[in-house]
Design a protein around this motif. Sequence first.
Motif, PDB file in Angstrom:
ATOM      1  N   PRO A   1       0.863  -1.353  -0.082  1.00 31.96           N
ATOM      2  CA  PRO A   1       0.006  -0.051   0.099  1.00 31.96           C
ATOM      3  C   PRO A   1       0.896   1.193  -0.095  1.00 31.96           C
ATOM      4  CG  PRO A   1      -0.811  -1.416   1.568  1.00 31.96           C
ATOM      5  CD  PRO A   1       0.163  -2.307   1.135  1.00 31.96           C
TER       6      PRO A   1
ATOM      7  N   ARG B   1       3.770   1.687  -1.368  1.00 30.39           N
ATOM      8  CA  ARG B   1       3.868   1.991  -2.912  1.00 30.39           C
ATOM      9  C   ARG B   1       3.143   2.713  -3.769  1.00 30.39           C
ATOM     10  NH1 ARG B   1       8.274  -0.654  -5.221  1.00 30.39           N
ATOM     11  NH2 ARG B   1       6.853  -0.956  -7.264  1.00 30.39           N
ATOM     12  N   PHE B   2       1.998   2.519  -3.510  1.00 28.86           N
ATOM     13  CA  PHE B   2       0.982   3.216  -4.237  1.00 28.86           C
ATOM     14  C   PHE B   2       0.411   4.610  -3.577  1.00 28.86           C
ATOM     15  CE2 PHE B   2       0.401  -1.191  -5.477  1.00 28.86           C
ATOM     16  CZ  PHE B   2      -0.157  -1.159  -6.784  1.00 28.86           C
ATOM     17  N   ASP B   3       0.740   4.666  -2.589  1.00 32.75           N
ATOM     18  CA  ASP B   3       0.538   5.994  -1.896  1.00 32.75           C
ATOM     19  C   ASP B   3       1.742   6.340  -0.993  1.00 32.75           C
ATOM     20  OD1 ASP B   3      -0.062   8.381  -0.774  1.00 32.75           O
ATOM     21  OD2 ASP B   3      -1.853   7.784   0.039  1.00 32.75           O
ATOM     22  N   PRO B   4       2.744   6.952  -1.650  1.00 29.49           N
ATOM     23  CA  PRO B   4       4.108   7.448  -0.750  1.00 29.49           C
ATOM     24  C   PRO B   4       3.941   8.109   0.415  1.00 29.49           C
ATOM     25  CG  PRO B   4       4.328   7.300  -3.156  1.00 29.49           C
ATOM     26  CD  PRO B   4       2.955   7.220  -2.932  1.00 29.49           C
TER      27      PRO B   4
ATOM     28  N   LEU C   1       1.511   7.674   2.750  1.00 24.11           N
ATOM     29  CA  LEU C   1       0.605   7.038   3.510  1.00 24.11           C
ATOM     30  C   LEU C   1       1.223   6.825   4.956  1.00 24.11           C
ATOM     31  CD1 LEU C   1      -2.394   5.561   3.913  1.00 24.11           C
ATOM     32  CD2 LEU C   1      -1.009   3.486   2.701  1.00 24.11           C
TER      33      LEU C   1
ATOM     34  N   PRO D   1      10.164   1.854  -0.235  1.00 31.03           N
ATOM     35  CA  PRO D   1       9.476   1.186  -1.202  1.00 31.03           C
ATOM     36  C   PRO D   1       9.869  -0.219  -1.379  1.00 31.03           C
ATOM     37  CG  PRO D   1      11.216   2.478  -2.166  1.00 31.03           C
ATOM     38  CD  PRO D   1      11.214   2.683  -0.931  1.00 31.03           C
TER      39      PRO D   1
ATOM     40  N   ASP E   1      -5.413   4.754  -9.266  1.00 34.89           N
ATOM     41  CA  ASP E   1      -4.672   4.430  -8.054  1.00 34.89           C
ATOM     42  C   ASP E   1      -5.523   4.533  -6.976  1.00 34.89           C
ATOM     43  OD1 ASP E   1      -3.106   4.132  -5.465  1.00 34.89           O
ATOM     44  OD2 ASP E   1      -1.620   5.163  -6.462  1.00 34.89           O
TER      45      ASP E   1
ATOM     46  N   ILE F   1      -5.809   3.303  -3.881  1.00 31.13           N
ATOM     47  CA  ILE F   1      -5.339   3.536  -2.639  1.00 31.13           C
ATOM     48  C   ILE F   1      -5.083   5.072  -2.223  1.00 31.13           C
ATOM     49  CG2 ILE F   1      -3.333   3.317  -0.835  1.00 31.13           C
ATOM     50  CD1 ILE F   1      -3.160   0.380  -2.283  1.00 31.13           C
TER      51      ILE F   1
END
Lengths: 221, 342
Positions: free
Chosen positions: A185, A187-190, A192, A203, B283, B285
């Motif tokens: 997760p 990786r999709f929203d750095p 987060l 990552p 995306d 997320i």
Amino acid sequence: MMEAYIQAYNEAVFETDKNAALAVVNSALAAGISPENIVFQLIIPAVESMMARIEKDPDSNLAQHFMTAQIAADVTERMLAKFSSPPNIVGKVVIGAAYGDLHSLGKRIVMGCLKSLMVEVIDLGVNVTAENFVQEAIAHQAQVIAISAMMVHTATSELGSLKVRRLLQAQNLEDKIKIAVGGAPYRFDPTLYIKVGADAWAPDGVTAAKMIVNLINAVQA
Amino acid sequence: MTPLDILTAASMGNPAPRIPVFCNLLDQGAALLKLSPKAYFANGQYVAEAQLQLLQRYGHDNVWSLHYVGKEAELLGCQKILFADNGVPNVEDFVIKTLDDIPKFEVPDDITLHPAWQSIAECMAILRKEVGHTHPICAYLTASTTLPAILMGMDKWMELFLLGPFDLRDELIRKCSIFFQKHLVALKAAGANVLIYASPFGSPYFLSLPQIRKDILPWMIQDLQGVDRAGLVYYCGMAPFNAVIDLVFDELAISTHYISPLADLAEAKRLINTRGLMCGVIDDIKMIHWSTSQTRDEVKRIIDIGKPGGHFLFGTGVMPLSIPEENIRAMLAAAFEYGAWL
């Protein structure tokens, strides 16, 4: 000479060829290089070099990350058994998969790299409660709690790293224990990692080890 | 035109009022029916009913066969799934605990007789009756080289895959390929007409290109032997795979590609062009924390890249339960607006 060994070792790891990597280590041993120097002048620089390579190369793949950790941890363990005296450790980390999460690949990659970097790793397994993370970190005087989460709900859960943060705050431990997170997760929203109360993220498993060592150094500074 | 017609038009490059808009709302159904995920997924009628209600509510184009990660493992003997109230189920009991289990591991002769299949059959029967003639019904099939990760855990599978023993590795993949073919036949017979071929190990994010060519491609060819490619979608579990798009066209003859949000969508568009169908994927997320205007902007960006020249649809990832409903609505409204052919 050591540069040539490092280069040959890393090429073997990058090609995910464990036998070739072990052959480089055996050649170095046969050439009279001590187990201590194998670890400190070959394995650690090689892992650090691999970290730099992976950071610069977005096309590096999971198999390479896995083999980097697997081979480094394997060689380090073999060499440590031959050390004349135990090495100084860099620091301690407790690591586990977040509450509700049963995935262990990312954690395994991070652990392999950390061990080869002389970080003591306490593996709490999978599906670890926030209370357990904090209790074990205190018990082992760890500088970092590393939490792996492969699913969105285990990364963002109120019972996951957010609760670890609350527990550290409540016990006034935020300067002594840092929180590192990783997993798909992030990786999709750095961004987060900030929302889940962590101090840092990475990552991939290999660069995560570098990030954790940086956190250890920050706590010890 | 029905959503099925719109999808066919996009595949063929024919005129249609808009692009197809796919939205995966598997987990939202339990919340809609105020059921725990465990109770929800245990009953195919619930999953079908919730999806039909969600279709009415949001107006997207597709529904899903009953699916969660681990459903295939259950068909192969998994005894325990860890359900969460706020997210996707997770395999708790691995079918293959040690390498000694691989020779003993067997694929059922007829998976449709397995108790774990019955809820899928119930769900599919309702969906097929209600919307089978108008809407795409999606189903998820894990490739033989990735299925072992669900059966024994990803780290143990990665170790076996890379370090051997290779005879056991290949025996396991061969059995998984047999299961794949049985699973595909069963899902098609039940009414699935969009078949997601989930092959993360066929992504350069997992392995190098030479490894994919040498160790994965032959098994993908084996999986798809004798399989009609109509409705088949290449998907790598949200991992990018632009570097194998040509390979997938040339060696697997799959022409529909579900592109990761982490991939360069413009590059994928150039690679696929009009020789196949490309899905631009948001995306989702990031949608958890985005505003509605950020969500709209991202939908526009994706459609601006993918829509020119047609052969394009808009889609989502797994749509986490924590995405605010206003963002789901904003995403779909923007997809219909920017996806319209003027």
